[in-house]
Design a protein around this motif. Structure first.
Motif, PDB file in Angstrom:
ATOM      1  N   MET A 163     143.141  68.284  36.613  1.00 34.75           N
ATOM      2  CA  MET A 163     143.341  66.943  36.451  1.00 34.75           C
ATOM      3  C   MET A 163     143.779  66.342  37.836  1.00 34.75           C
ATOM      4  O   MET A 163     144.543  66.728  38.548  1.00 34.75           O
TER       5      MET A 163
ATOM      6  N   GLU B  75     140.338  61.239  31.872  1.00 33.73           N
ATOM      7  CA  GLU B  75     140.797  62.715  32.012  1.00 33.73           C
ATOM      8  C   GLU B  75     141.673  63.168  30.900  1.00 33.73           C
ATOM      9  O   GLU B  75     141.457  64.419  30.769  1.00 33.73           O
TER      10      GLU B  75
ATOM     11  N   GLU C 165     139.382  64.342  28.342  1.00 33.77           N
ATOM     12  CA  GLU C 165     138.735  65.539  28.602  1.00 33.77           C
ATOM     13  C   GLU C 165     139.087  67.070  28.243  1.00 33.77           C
ATOM     14  O   GLU C 165     138.398  67.883  28.220  1.00 33.77           O
TER      15      GLU C 165
END
Length: 436
Positions: free
Chosen positions: A77, A250, A253
């Protein structure tokens, strides 16, 4: 403290997919490209991962037994990369996440965790209905909140600004839970017909509600337009729209990374992934996650991505069809956004209320992912949405709502017409639980 003086090498950066702008290293507000609005290009910041010889370290996350995805996948990340580049230790970062998680659990009854990936005959179900606030939306917003909590050490104004979101349901509830856990004020802009039950829950969580009517002559979702006005006035975009805050992708994600981990544990792969699309952040996040896994050599190929929209409003499919009709590639379309992506002309109505966005804000990333994977979008009818939801709830016992099972409607449509062949392995996402 001068944040730039602490910079070390980072594996991630925030890059505009429309013009190539790269946000300065460790910029506390890499939310929106500064060139957005100056031309007709689609300026959206995207996290770029450069494995840079760190493949082994990054791959380990996919076999880590850690149940908290924001700890398990932290090295992938941008937030963790930026935090450690700024001198924050890994232990400090993990403790920051755990503190947030403890407060979220005290409010919602649970913290973020790896969600089930269930095999049903010839398809898999990623079940998000039991996640924080009852959907996948909290993932996006938790990722963003971790960033804000880290970077407020270097930019105190991040701790002083109100948060803002435009939503009529799951995203707003998730935002309210995460914002309350972080003790941050939240403004929620909702349509006039928003569910009274959702409004009641938002108020109980301390959110400030603004009901938004369509104004004469306006084009687009009035809730989103009022949200934009709030951001222009100084609010932070605490939203699930990637064009407004590139960092929100993210967090989402983690869902895709979990699927990859769960497939690795079984030794299987998937050939197709069906994702319901409104604003497009979920599909964009899943595509980015599978791209990461492919770059790390964890999967041999990308699954075919199928974005599913309702006949009531399908701005992504309309953009796809316009590109195909004109023979235009996605890089060219991104430079001329208004020719391909524009607000839906009439207020849409559907049982799948959560995918009725007037625009697909992350449209370019979703179309690019479908093209690269050999997939394509699907439009389903109201009858198909209702039938899919009935089958989903009756056959699995999962209390998924019609929005959350709309990707399943796309799977059933392609199975009926023979596109999904016997022996193919597919996956769908159940993303939101039934509410009163």
């Amino acid at each position: 403290m001068n944040i730039e003086s602490l910079v070390r090498a980072s594996l991630t950066s925030m890059v505009c997919a429309g013009c190539g702008y790269v946000a300065p290293a460790l910029a506390p507000r890499p939310f929106r490209c500064p060139n957005a609005g100056i031309d007709d290009a689609d300026h959206v910041l995207r996290r770029k991962l450069d494995v840079n010889g760190a493949e082994d370290e990054l791959r380990r996350a996919f076999i880590d037994p850690e149940p908290d995805p924001f700890i398990r996948y932290r090295r992938l990340m941008h937030t963790w990369q930026s935090a450690t580049a700024a001198g924050i230790s890994d232990a400090e970062y993990v403790e920051l996440v755990l503190q947030l998680e403890r407060r979220i659990a005290a409010i919602d009854g649970m913290a973020f965790h790896v969600t089930p990936f269930i095999r049903r005959d010839d398809f898999w179900i990623k079940n998000e209905t039991g996640n924080v606030a009852g959907s996948h939306k909290g993932r996006h917003l938790m990722g963003l909140m971790i960033w804000l909590e880290v970077m407020k050490r270097f930019d105190p104004t991040l701790a002083q600004s109100r948060l803002a979101i435009a939503s009529c349901g799951n995203a707003a509830l998730a935002a309210a839970v995460v914002a309350r856990a972080a003790r941050r004020p939240l403004d929620v802009f909702v349509p006039v017909d928003a569910s009274s039950g959702v409004i009641r829950q938002l108020e109980e969580l301390g959110a400030q509600i603004t009901r938004c009517e369509r104004r004469p002559g306006e084009s687009g979702d009035p809730s989103y337009l009022r949200f934009r006005e709030a951001v222009a006035a100084g609010a932070l975009p605490f939203t699930c729209q990637g064009n407004e805050n590139g960092l929100v992708i993210e967090g989402g994600e983690t869902l895709g990374w979990e699927i990859v981990s769960q497939l690795l544990a079984t030794g299987e792969t998937i050939d197709r992934l069906f994702v319901q699309v409104g604003g497009g952040a979920l599909a964009s996040a899943c595509i980015a996650a599978f791209d990461d896994a492919h770059a790390l050599g964890l999967i041999p190929r990308l699954p075919r991505i199928h974005a599913v929209q309702t006949r009531a409003a399908f701005p992504l499919v309309r953009a796809w069809e316009r590109m195909k009709a004109r023979g235009v590639e996605i890089d060219e379309a991104v430079r001329h956004r208004s020719q391909f992506m524009e607000p839906w002309p009439t207020p849409p109505r559907s049982v799948a209320t959560g995918i009725l966005d007037d625009e697909t804000y992350d449209w370019a990333a979703v179309i690019r992912g479908m093209m690269h994977s050999g997939g394509f979008p699907i439009v389903v009818t109201e009858n198909e949405l209702l039938e899919a939801n009935r089958l989903a709830t009756e056959s699995t016992g999962i209390s998924v709502d019609p929005t959350g099972s709309s990707g399943f409607a796309g799977f059933l449509a392609l199975k009926r017409n023979g596109t999904v062949r016997r022996g193919e392995s597919t996956a769908v996402l159940f993303t939101g639980r039934i509410r009163e």
